[in-house]
Design a protein around this motif. Sequence first.
Motif, short mmCIF file in Angstrom:
data_model
loop_
_atom_site.label_atom_id
_atom_site.label_comp_id
_atom_site.label_asym_id
_atom_site.label_seq_id
_atom_site.Cartn_x
_atom_site.Cartn_y
_atom_site.Cartn_z
N PRO A 61 17.95 -68.78 -29.70
CA PRO A 61 18.55 -70.01 -30.27
C PRO A 61 18.10 -71.25 -29.50
O PRO A 61 17.89 -71.19 -28.29
CB PRO A 61 20.05 -69.78 -30.10
CG PRO A 61 20.16 -68.86 -28.93
CD PRO A 61 18.96 -67.97 -28.98
N CYS A 62 18.00 -72.35 -30.22
CA CYS A 62 17.57 -73.62 -29.62
C CYS A 62 18.56 -74.70 -30.02
O CYS A 62 19.53 -74.46 -30.74
CB CYS A 62 16.16 -73.98 -30.08
SG CYS A 62 16.02 -74.29 -31.86
N LYS A 63 18.30 -75.92 -29.58
CA LYS A 63 19.19 -77.03 -29.86
C LYS A 63 19.36 -77.24 -31.37
O LYS A 63 20.49 -77.43 -31.87
CB LYS A 63 18.66 -78.31 -29.21
CG LYS A 63 19.51 -79.55 -29.44
CD LYS A 63 18.91 -80.76 -28.74
CE LYS A 63 19.73 -82.02 -29.00
NZ LYS A 63 19.11 -83.21 -28.33
N THR A 64 18.24 -77.20 -32.11
CA THR A 64 18.32 -77.42 -33.56
C THR A 64 19.08 -76.28 -34.23
O THR A 64 19.87 -76.50 -35.15
CB THR A 64 16.91 -77.56 -34.15
OG1 THR A 64 16.23 -78.63 -33.49
CG2 THR A 64 16.98 -77.84 -35.64
N ASP A 65 18.84 -75.06 -33.78
CA ASP A 65 19.55 -73.90 -34.31
C ASP A 65 21.06 -74.08 -34.14
O ASP A 65 21.84 -73.83 -35.06
CB ASP A 65 19.06 -72.66 -33.57
CG ASP A 65 19.60 -71.36 -34.15
OD1 ASP A 65 19.45 -71.13 -35.35
OD2 ASP A 65 20.17 -70.57 -33.37
N LYS A 66 21.47 -74.54 -32.97
CA LYS A 66 22.90 -74.74 -32.71
C LYS A 66 23.46 -75.86 -33.59
O LYS A 66 24.63 -75.81 -34.01
CB LYS A 66 23.11 -75.03 -31.23
CG LYS A 66 22.81 -73.84 -30.32
CD LYS A 66 23.08 -74.15 -28.88
CE LYS A 66 22.68 -72.98 -27.98
NZ LYS A 66 23.45 -71.75 -28.29
N LYS A 67 22.65 -76.86 -33.88
CA LYS A 67 23.11 -77.93 -34.78
C LYS A 67 23.34 -77.38 -36.19
O LYS A 67 24.30 -77.78 -36.88
CB LYS A 67 22.09 -79.07 -34.79
CG LYS A 67 22.09 -79.88 -33.49
CD LYS A 67 20.83 -80.72 -33.34
CE LYS A 67 20.77 -81.86 -34.30
NZ LYS A 67 19.60 -82.75 -34.00
N PHE A 68 22.48 -76.47 -36.63
CA PHE A 68 22.70 -75.85 -37.93
C PHE A 68 23.96 -74.98 -37.92
O PHE A 68 24.70 -74.92 -38.92
CB PHE A 68 21.48 -75.02 -38.34
CG PHE A 68 20.42 -75.81 -39.06
CD1 PHE A 68 20.65 -76.30 -40.33
CD2 PHE A 68 19.20 -76.06 -38.47
CE1 PHE A 68 19.68 -77.04 -41.01
CE2 PHE A 68 18.22 -76.79 -39.13
CZ PHE A 68 18.47 -77.29 -40.39
N GLN A 69 24.21 -74.29 -36.82
CA GLN A 69 25.44 -73.51 -36.71
C GLN A 69 26.66 -74.41 -36.88
O GLN A 69 27.61 -74.06 -37.60
CB GLN A 69 25.50 -72.80 -35.35
CG GLN A 69 24.51 -71.65 -35.20
CD GLN A 69 24.64 -70.97 -33.86
OE1 GLN A 69 24.05 -71.39 -32.87
NE2 GLN A 69 25.44 -69.92 -33.82
#
Length: 284
Positions: A61-69
């Motif tokens: 997981p990355c920063k953008t992935d966490k934003k989508f979460q």
Amino acid sequence: MSDNIFTLAGLQLNLSANTDNFEHIEAQVMAAKRRYPHLQMVVIPELATFGPAPRYAAQLPCKTDKKFQQLARDAGVWLCNGSLFERDGDHIYNTSSVYNPQGEVVCRHRKLYPFLPYEEGISAGTDAQVFTIPGVATFGVSICYDLWFPETTRSLVWQGAEVILHPTLTNTIDRDTELAIARASAATNQAYVVSVNAAATIGVGRSIIAGPGGEVIHQAGDQHEMILIDLDLNYLRRVRENGWHSLGQPLKSFRDAAHSFPQYQAQRSASLDALGPLAKPKTS
């Protein structure tokens, strides 16, 4: 909504290439949920966040992935993020993620067939991925060029998929062919195919939702469009049981056939080997 009706929105978005589109995506997802409070799932185009720019590849997981979460949690929807370039060691994959309304990752699909020879430097995934929404249906994920290979959709259906989520980023003249493939894939696998493309100018739009008889439920134009549809899972299961309009039952025939296909037994093909290397065309 009934457990057998599932409401989905495909967002055919206006996007910018090689820049961060997340705020725009976030605004559109939240707008869709405000407008349609009963909305249960949102699908956005392939590589929607940064466009076709491998330099944005990051380990998941990355920063953008966490934003989508967080976006999935805020909207209270199942969310397919189109895809992001994923870095894993020396490899870069084109990876689609699906999040549940609690923001948990329920599926990651690495594109099985990068668009070679043009999608250079992108590694191929190895597994066809499905996930199940309890009491609703099993969903499969397929990215863009994957759909050109009937084995990918069949492998998802073999695992139980009834709905194929197909984020794509197509800006070439072969979108018309992709529409035919989407309809054929839906008909031969008796599944819903939800093919969501980016709008002009990064894509050519023309997103399509095809039903389990290959029928067109909706086909978009080339501009921004919020495509809201109800997936009728009872209808799909009747089609699989009795055939579309009580006609062919291809999944049962495929299941019951006694023959096998040599091309799937790890055998080389002299005719295919004779095609030469996979490379960009050269001037004659």
